[in-house]
Design a protein around this motif. Structure first.
Motif, PDB file in Angstrom:
ATOM      1  N   ASN A   1       0.748  -1.160   0.003  1.00 42.34           N
ATOM      2  CA  ASN A   1      -0.015  -0.093  -0.151  1.00 42.34           C
ATOM      3  C   ASN A   1       1.022   1.196  -0.059  1.00 42.34           C
ATOM      4  O   ASN A   1       1.906   1.267   0.314  1.00 42.34           O
ATOM      5  N   CYS A   2       0.312   2.422  -0.161  1.00 44.18           N
ATOM      6  CA  CYS A   2       1.012   3.727  -0.106  1.00 44.18           C
ATOM      7  C   CYS A   2       0.152   4.712   0.158  1.00 44.18           C
ATOM      8  O   CYS A   2      -1.146   4.946  -0.576  1.00 44.18           O
ATOM      9  N   LEU A   3       0.582   5.488   1.019  1.00 43.27           N
ATOM     10  CA  LEU A   3      -0.216   6.533   1.410  1.00 43.27           C
ATOM     11  C   LEU A   3       0.173   7.958   0.386  1.00 43.27           C
ATOM     12  O   LEU A   3       1.383   8.403   0.294  1.00 43.27           O
ATOM     13  N   ALA A   4      -0.805   8.611  -0.161  1.00 41.21           N
ATOM     14  CA  ALA A   4      -0.475  10.017  -0.866  1.00 41.21           C
ATOM     15  C   ALA A   4      -0.734  11.037   0.392  1.00 41.21           C
ATOM     16  O   ALA A   4      -1.681  11.297   0.790  1.00 41.21           O
ATOM     17  N   TYR A   5       0.357  11.659   0.541  1.00 44.76           N
ATOM     18  CA  TYR A   5       0.530  12.765   1.586  1.00 44.76           C
ATOM     19  C   TYR A   5       0.735  14.232   0.791  1.00 44.76           C
ATOM     20  O   TYR A   5       1.514  14.449   0.267  1.00 44.76           O
ATOM     21  N   GLU A   6      -0.720  14.922   0.811  1.00 46.13           N
ATOM     22  CA  GLU A   6      -0.300  16.168   0.141  1.00 46.13           C
ATOM     23  C   GLU A   6       0.411  17.247   0.922  1.00 46.13           C
ATOM     24  O   GLU A   6       0.165  17.504   2.004  1.00 46.13           O
ATOM     25  N   VAL A   7       1.228  18.080   0.106  1.00 44.14           N
ATOM     26  CA  VAL A   7       1.836  19.159   0.572  1.00 44.14           C
ATOM     27  C   VAL A   7       1.664  20.421  -0.268  1.00 44.14           C
ATOM     28  O   VAL A   7       1.134  20.330  -1.300  1.00 44.14           O
ATOM     29  N   VAL A   8       1.824  21.600   0.459  1.00 47.20           N
ATOM     30  CA  VAL A   8       1.509  22.780  -0.276  1.00 47.20           C
ATOM     31  C   VAL A   8       2.686  23.134  -1.167  1.00 47.20           C
ATOM     32  O   VAL A   8       3.703  23.020  -1.093  1.00 47.20           O
ATOM     33  N   ARG A   9       2.201  23.164  -2.517  1.00 43.87           N
ATOM     34  CA  ARG A   9       3.199  23.115  -3.549  1.00 43.87           C
ATOM     35  C   ARG A   9       4.258  24.269  -3.300  1.00 43.87           C
ATOM     36  O   ARG A   9       5.516  23.987  -3.595  1.00 43.87           O
ATOM     37  N   GLU A  10       3.644  25.352  -3.046  1.00 45.80           N
ATOM     38  CA  GLU A  10       4.632  26.435  -3.151  1.00 45.80           C
ATOM     39  C   GLU A  10       5.787  26.392  -2.154  1.00 45.80           C
ATOM     40  O   GLU A  10       6.744  27.131  -1.957  1.00 45.80           O
ATOM     41  N   LYS A  11       5.207  25.617  -1.120  1.00 45.66           N
ATOM     42  CA  LYS A  11       6.126  25.321   0.245  1.00 45.66           C
ATOM     43  C   LYS A  11       7.248  24.268   0.071  1.00 45.66           C
ATOM     44  O   LYS A  11       8.202  24.418   0.515  1.00 45.66           O
ATOM     45  N   GLU A  12       6.603  23.339  -0.729  1.00 41.40           N
ATOM     46  CA  GLU A  12       7.813  22.127  -0.889  1.00 41.40           C
ATOM     47  C   GLU A  12       8.129  21.791  -2.023  1.00 41.40           C
ATOM     48  O   GLU A  12       8.777  20.568  -2.344  1.00 41.40           O
ATOM     49  N   PHE A  13       7.896  22.484  -2.932  1.00 42.02           N
ATOM     50  CA  PHE A  13       8.210  21.954  -4.615  1.00 42.02           C
ATOM     51  C   PHE A  13       8.822  23.055  -5.423  1.00 42.02           C
ATOM     52  O   PHE A  13       8.079  23.660  -6.026  1.00 42.02           O
ATOM     53  N   ALA A  14      10.210  22.863  -5.257  1.00 44.36           N
ATOM     54  CA  ALA A  14      10.894  23.674  -6.244  1.00 44.36           C
ATOM     55  C   ALA A  14      11.955  23.102  -6.891  1.00 44.36           C
ATOM     56  O   ALA A  14      13.149  23.137  -6.742  1.00 44.36           O
ATOM     57  N   PRO A  15      11.773  22.148  -7.791  1.00 42.11           N
ATOM     58  CA  PRO A  15      12.863  21.514  -8.569  1.00 42.11           C
ATOM     59  C   PRO A  15      13.697  22.157  -9.373  1.00 42.11           C
ATOM     60  O   PRO A  15      13.080  23.181 -10.090  1.00 42.11           O
ATOM     61  N   ILE A  16      14.908  21.927  -9.520  1.00 40.61           N
ATOM     62  CA  ILE A  16      15.689  22.607 -10.553  1.00 40.61           C
ATOM     63  C   ILE A  16      16.244  21.557 -11.544  1.00 40.61           C
ATOM     64  O   ILE A  16      17.076  20.736 -11.075  1.00 40.61           O
ATOM     65  N   LYS A  17      15.666  21.482 -12.546  1.00 41.80           N
ATOM     66  CA  LYS A  17      16.013  20.721 -13.483  1.00 41.80           C
ATOM     67  C   LYS A  17      16.779  21.405 -14.841  1.00 41.80           C
ATOM     68  O   LYS A  17      17.510  20.978 -15.392  1.00 41.80           O
ATOM     69  N   ASN A  18      16.432  22.688 -15.146  1.00 44.86           N
ATOM     70  CA  ASN A  18      16.655  23.228 -16.138  1.00 44.86           C
ATOM     71  C   ASN A  18      17.221  24.721 -16.009  1.00 44.86           C
ATOM     72  O   ASN A  18      17.298  25.093 -14.814  1.00 44.86           O
ATOM     73  N   LYS A  19      18.299  25.025 -16.558  1.00 45.17           N
ATOM     74  CA  LYS A  19      18.993  26.359 -16.415  1.00 45.17           C
ATOM     75  C   LYS A  19      17.908  27.475 -16.592  1.00 45.17           C
ATOM     76  O   LYS A  19      17.903  28.376 -15.605  1.00 45.17           O
ATOM     77  N   GLU A  20      16.948  27.669 -17.460  1.00 46.19           N
ATOM     78  CA  GLU A  20      15.993  28.743 -17.675  1.00 46.19           C
ATOM     79  C   GLU A  20      14.628  28.077 -17.778  1.00 46.19           C
ATOM     80  O   GLU A  20      14.422  26.658 -17.854  1.00 46.19           O
ATOM     81  N   GLY A  21      13.604  28.812 -17.523  1.00 42.64           N
ATOM     82  CA  GLY A  21      12.473  28.462 -17.823  1.00 42.64           C
ATOM     83  C   GLY A  21      11.745  27.542 -16.626  1.00 42.64           C
ATOM     84  O   GLY A  21      11.789  27.803 -15.684  1.00 42.64           O
ATOM     85  N   ASN A  22      10.680  26.529 -17.275  1.00 39.86           N
ATOM     86  CA  ASN A  22      10.149  25.896 -16.220  1.00 39.86           C
ATOM     87  C   ASN A  22      11.264  25.177 -15.426  1.00 39.86           C
ATOM     88  O   ASN A  22      12.237  24.655 -15.706  1.00 39.86           O
ATOM     89  N   ASP A  23      10.737  24.923 -14.010  1.00 38.86           N
ATOM     90  CA  ASP A  23      11.718  24.127 -13.147  1.00 38.86           C
ATOM     91  C   ASP A  23      12.958  24.484 -13.203  1.00 38.86           C
ATOM     92  O   ASP A  23      13.860  23.599 -13.667  1.00 38.86           O
ATOM     93  N   SER A  24      13.394  25.691 -13.152  1.00 36.57           N
ATOM     94  CA  SER A  24      14.672  26.154 -13.189  1.00 36.57           C
ATOM     95  C   SER A  24      15.331  27.000 -12.052  1.00 36.57           C
ATOM     96  O   SER A  24      14.610  26.880 -10.994  1.00 36.57           O
ATOM     97  N   VAL A  25      16.521  27.234 -12.095  1.00 36.11           N
ATOM     98  CA  VAL A  25      17.325  27.867 -10.989  1.00 36.11           C
ATOM     99  C   VAL A  25      16.182  29.109 -10.887  1.00 36.11           C
ATOM    100  O   VAL A  25      15.867  29.504  -9.703  1.00 36.11           O
TER     101      VAL A  25
END
Ligand code: UTP
Length: 409
Positions: A371-395
């Protein structure tokens, strides 16, 4: 493996070009090349030709094991007390996945060494460790921190963290281990050479972490320390909270064997993997695997039935991982930019994708769990991925979110 055996296997898989410069190499280099060949899983190449394809998905239905932000708020004290107690009893470890190449960010150094500061130095590793330190301070307990690196970045990662004095973390509670590699090939399935005596290989995806951790003797070590849950997290989300007492408390209280931090999708079509049930067991489907009907499907409360996107922050029960570690994970073929040596012996760093790498993914491990529990977090508080240099999900986007959360840069 000796030279003759290497030739035989290369002939079988149409890869004899890997020995093109063999005679020019020193005997030490020759030995190293043969060793690399002996370590390659050539059967992966069959995947490109579609001979052994990704497993078909089973019947997908919505996951009902969820706690929303509101539920968490209503049970805050209880979840926190259970989580803090588990941490104080050494039942929780954190595991940083830092073996990736971060090709989209385009730095030669490990992603965690990237400096996102504006007026001062602020490294990605520093941000992550600082977030974990908040829990150490709250509970008065050092949380074992395991760090997975790869051959490509292990030395740099260790040296950097040592030089920075582990950003204040207690070195005695940090252990590194190295993940395995997989070959990288062109679109016809020919493995690239990176040098005359060096085969192009890259980390085999983040799904190999448990097997690599086991091989390094660290699963045993964690269990001896009393660890029951491992909180796995990615290197690139600079706002995430790891070993979060509330997350741990909610999981233990509900008797779950795994859990995932999730964010509500910003819109039904958002390109994120979502938690669901597959043949009655927890699973993650990619956005393109959801039919149009499922994408917009509503539950009895009028909410999206498939609304929770994963953010690569999971909690796994260590005993369940041990039981299932030998189950085969799907190998994904991923198009990437691969450094290679051309016909004239020049090493080329391509601007565009030029072939395939082979990766297993941690998200496929969720399906091994009961089983797996989906535990919701506030996006602005806990989700800031750095994948790209610019644009979406960036520095840039991560800096904005860090500022909102009061982090000085
Ligand atoms: P990503 O899927 O973002 O891959 O990894 P990446 O290699 O870092 O970046 P790109 O795609 O080349 O730009 C998600 C997390 O999984 C880890 C990464 O370090 C990151 O924390 N990872 C990825 C590994 O530890 N090993 C791998 O082989 C791949």
């Amino acid at each position: 493996m000796n030279y003759t055996e290497a030739v035989k296997i290369l002939e079988e898989y149409g890869q004899t070009h890997l020995l093109k410069y063999y005679d020019e190499l020193s005997s030490k280099e020759q030995d190293e090349l043969i060793k690399q060949i002996s370590e390659i899983d050539f059967s992966l190449l069959k995947l490109i030709k579609g001979e052994k394809n990704e497993k078909a998905k089973g019947v997908i239905t919505p996951l009902t094991d969820t706690v929303s932000i509101k539920d968490i708020e209503n049970n805050k004290e209880e979840f926190e007390a259970i989580g803090v107690d588990a941490i104080k009893n050494n039942k929780v470890a954190a595991l940083l996945l830092a073996g990736g190449m971060g090709t989209r960010l385009g730095s030669d150094k490990p992603k965690g060494m990237y400096n996102i500061g504006i007026t001062k130095d602020v490294y990605i590793f520093e941000r992550l460790i600082s977030n974990l330190m908040d829990v150490v301070e709250k509970t008065g307990t050092w949380i074992p921190l395991f760090i997975m690196t790869s051959d490509k970045n292990d030395k740099d990662t260790r040296e950097f963290l040592k030089e920075k004095n582990y950003f204040g973390y207690n070195e005695d509670y940090i252990d590194f281990f190295i993940q395995e590699m997989a070959p990288a090939c062109d679109y016809d399935g020919k493995i690239y050479l990176e040098g005359k005596g060096k085969i192009s290989a890259s980390p085999n995806g983040n799904g190999g972490w448990f097997i690599s951790m086991e091989k390094a003797g660290l699963v045993k070590k964690a269990k001896e320390m009393g660890v029951e849950y491992i909180n796995l997290f990615a290197v690139d989300n600079v706002c995430q909270r790891m070993a979060d007492p509330l997350f741990i408390g909610a999981t233990i209280k509900g008797g779950y064997r795994s859990a995932s931090k999730v964010v509500a999708k910003a819109r039904p079509e958002e390109k994120v993997g979502v938690l669901c049930l597959e043949d009655g067991k927890p699973s993650i489907v990619e956005y393109y695997e959801l039919s149009e009907e499922m994408t917009y499907q509503k539950d009895e409360n009028g909410e999206l039935a498939y609304k929770y996107g994963v953010i690569l922050n999971y909690l796994f029960n260590i005993d369940d991982l041990e039981k299932n570690a030998n189950e085969d994970l799907t190998v994904h073929i991923v198009e990437k930019k691969i450094k290679y040596m051309d016909e004239d012996g020049n090493v080329i760093k391509p601007e565009k994708e030029n072939g395939y790498k082979f990766e297993t993914l941690v998200l496929d491990m969720i399906h091994m769990m009961d089983n797996c529990l989906a535990y919701e977090v506030v996006r602005e508080k806990e989700f800031a991925p750095i994948k790209n240099k610019e644009g979406n999900d960036s520095v840039e986007t991560a800096r904005e979110l860090l500022k909102i959360n009061g982090v000085e840069l």
